[in-house]
Design an enzyme around this catalytic site. Sequence first.
Site, PDB file in Angstrom:
ATOM      1  N   GLY A 134       3.766  -1.065 -68.291  1.00 42.18           N
ATOM      2  CA  GLY A 134       2.576  -1.435 -68.421  1.00 42.18           C
ATOM      3  C   GLY A 134       2.131  -2.521 -67.416  1.00 42.18           C
ATOM      4  O   GLY A 134       1.740  -2.415 -66.426  1.00 42.18           O
ATOM      5  N   THR A 161      -8.416   6.081 -67.443  1.00 43.20           N
ATOM      6  CA  THR A 161      -9.685   6.081 -67.780  1.00 43.20           C
ATOM      7  C   THR A 161     -10.433   7.009 -66.487  1.00 43.20           C
ATOM      8  O   THR A 161     -10.078   7.013 -65.441  1.00 43.20           O
ATOM      9  CB  THR A 161     -10.333   4.626 -67.529  1.00 43.20           C
ATOM     10  OG1 THR A 161      -9.783   3.820 -68.486  1.00 43.20           O
ATOM     11  CG2 THR A 161     -11.944   4.890 -67.971  1.00 43.20           C
ATOM     12  N   GLU A 245      -8.056  -8.360 -60.017  1.00 41.46           N
ATOM     13  CA  GLU A 245      -9.086  -9.491 -60.041  1.00 41.46           C
ATOM     14  C   GLU A 245     -10.473  -9.080 -60.554  1.00 41.46           C
ATOM     15  O   GLU A 245     -10.887  -9.766 -61.522  1.00 41.46           O
ATOM     16  CB  GLU A 245      -8.882 -10.549 -58.863  1.00 41.46           C
ATOM     17  CG  GLU A 245      -7.588 -11.215 -58.676  1.00 41.46           C
ATOM     18  CD  GLU A 245      -7.743 -12.049 -57.680  1.00 41.46           C
ATOM     19  OE1 GLU A 245      -8.994 -12.084 -56.794  1.00 41.46           O
ATOM     20  OE2 GLU A 245      -6.759 -12.858 -57.219  1.00 41.46           O
ATOM     21  N   ARG A 248     -10.310  -7.731 -64.009  1.00 42.87           N
ATOM     22  CA  ARG A 248     -10.380  -8.753 -65.009  1.00 42.87           C
ATOM     23  C   ARG A 248     -11.865  -9.475 -65.323  1.00 42.87           C
ATOM     24  O   ARG A 248     -12.085  -9.907 -66.317  1.00 42.87           O
ATOM     25  CB  ARG A 248      -9.352  -9.887 -64.811  1.00 42.87           C
ATOM     26  CG  ARG A 248      -7.902  -9.329 -65.069  1.00 42.87           C
ATOM     27  CD  ARG A 248      -6.588  -9.999 -64.538  1.00 42.87           C
ATOM     28  NE  ARG A 248      -5.770  -9.380 -64.708  1.00 42.87           N
ATOM     29  CZ  ARG A 248      -4.430  -9.618 -64.090  1.00 42.87           C
ATOM     30  NH1 ARG A 248      -4.376 -10.317 -63.027  1.00 42.87           N
ATOM     31  NH2 ARG A 248      -3.533  -8.834 -64.240  1.00 42.87           N
ATOM     32  N   HIS A 343     -21.758  -9.922 -92.577  1.00 45.81           N
ATOM     33  CA  HIS A 343     -22.181  -8.701 -93.110  1.00 45.81           C
ATOM     34  C   HIS A 343     -21.479  -8.431 -94.503  1.00 45.81           C
ATOM     35  O   HIS A 343     -22.193  -7.399 -95.223  1.00 45.81           O
ATOM     36  CB  HIS A 343     -22.274  -7.681 -92.239  1.00 45.81           C
ATOM     37  CG  HIS A 343     -23.085  -7.588 -91.115  1.00 45.81           C
ATOM     38  ND1 HIS A 343     -23.114  -8.426 -89.912  1.00 45.81           N
ATOM     39  CD2 HIS A 343     -24.346  -6.787 -90.875  1.00 45.81           C
ATOM     40  CE1 HIS A 343     -24.190  -7.978 -89.082  1.00 45.81           C
ATOM     41  NE2 HIS A 343     -24.675  -7.048 -89.527  1.00 45.81           N
ATOM     42  N   GLU A 368      -6.214  -4.368 -68.536  1.00 41.73           N
ATOM     43  CA  GLU A 368      -6.175  -5.247 -67.254  1.00 41.73           C
ATOM     44  C   GLU A 368      -5.417  -6.544 -67.414  1.00 41.73           C
ATOM     45  O   GLU A 368      -5.809  -7.694 -66.751  1.00 41.73           O
ATOM     46  CB  GLU A 368      -7.711  -5.751 -66.939  1.00 41.73           C
ATOM     47  CG  GLU A 368      -8.746  -4.669 -66.973  1.00 41.73           C
ATOM     48  CD  GLU A 368      -8.456  -3.651 -65.880  1.00 41.73           C
ATOM     49  OE1 GLU A 368      -7.687  -4.161 -64.911  1.00 41.73           O
ATOM     50  OE2 GLU A 368      -9.103  -2.650 -65.677  1.00 41.73           O
TER      51      GLU A 368
END
Length: 388
Positions: A134, A161, A245, A248, A343, A368
């Site tokens: 990762g 993704t 960058e 992020r 709540h 990220e």
Amino acid sequence: MDMKTPADHLDEDALILDSVDRFLATEVKPYVHDLEARDEYPADMVEAMKELGLFGCLIEPEYGGLGLSTAAYAKIIERMSAVWMSISGIVNSHLIMAMAVQRYGTKSQKEAYLPRFATGELRGGIALTEPDCGTDLQAIRTTARRDGETYVVNGTKTWITNSYYGNTFALLVKTDPAASPRHKGMSLLIAEKGPGFEVSRKLPKLGYKGIDTCEISFQDYRVPVDRVVGGAEGRGLQQILGGLELGRINVAARGVGVAQAALKEAVAYAQVRKTFGKPICEHQAIQLKLGEMATRVEAARLLTYRAAEAFDRGERCDMEAGMAKYFATEAAVENATEAMRIHGAYGYSKEYDVERLYRDAPLLVIGEGTNEMQRIIIAKQLVERNPV
């Protein structure tokens, strides 16, 4: 040369943001609850985002994009995430890929791909992460072996993704697995789906529903040699780190949006829920929570805009992006948690949006680059910029 004044850009940004707000109010907000419950891909929303030009919002106008600043982009992502965070991810991964080509691609690569990225005809993301890799991208094992005028790719990527419905990816590979240091053997390929490119499975997730997040595998998948970003091997890690960058800053803006949404829900509920004969917003314990939540949102927003402006100026901004990503995403988690507590039992119900915000927010502190890694980046840059 851009002959427009700063005021012209502000007016254009305002028009685009107004269009985004209308899109979110009419074509997203009414449908989020049902799509989220079914974990259904928002195909109609994606088509509307194409029409708005959002897949080209950072691409230069000469290639058919909107040419927005990163600061304007951050505002778009903040607004999206305050309504449904999932759709912001559909844009983000795609634009990191597009920016890699725009910043580092050859002239022919830019001409061939950027116009189609801008329209969304070609749409996808970045394929970096692997099952056992990762944060340490230099440990990837996916290889690309040159065979004449093509590379033969073998390996597996995960948590990708846009990988099911997308069609094009910035694929990080090892073109020289024996290189030392390791990053000199890494390259970035523009990879369109084809024979040997397989979407292995869709990954079930706690939150971030609707968006397609999958594992993909490559078995003797061929990519033409002229699709190495920049036209030369060995530069892939540096090319994609520059894109992260931007990623992020995007995730920081998502954090601002989620934190803002949690605050909005909490403020509204605190005025209608009564205990001991008065609205709970009049109880000091609730006021303390709301005050902290509001301050987190504003601080996170300012850090995010500061990082975006530094990125637009072309400055090194890994520290600024790291600070924004770290603070804004922690703000999202803290505000979502406090909104649920305000709540009470209703916050635990799927009838209320705070339950979704509570599930979505934790992803932001991981994606990220983990927030632990962000703090290390911040510290290293702090020392480097302030030598004794």
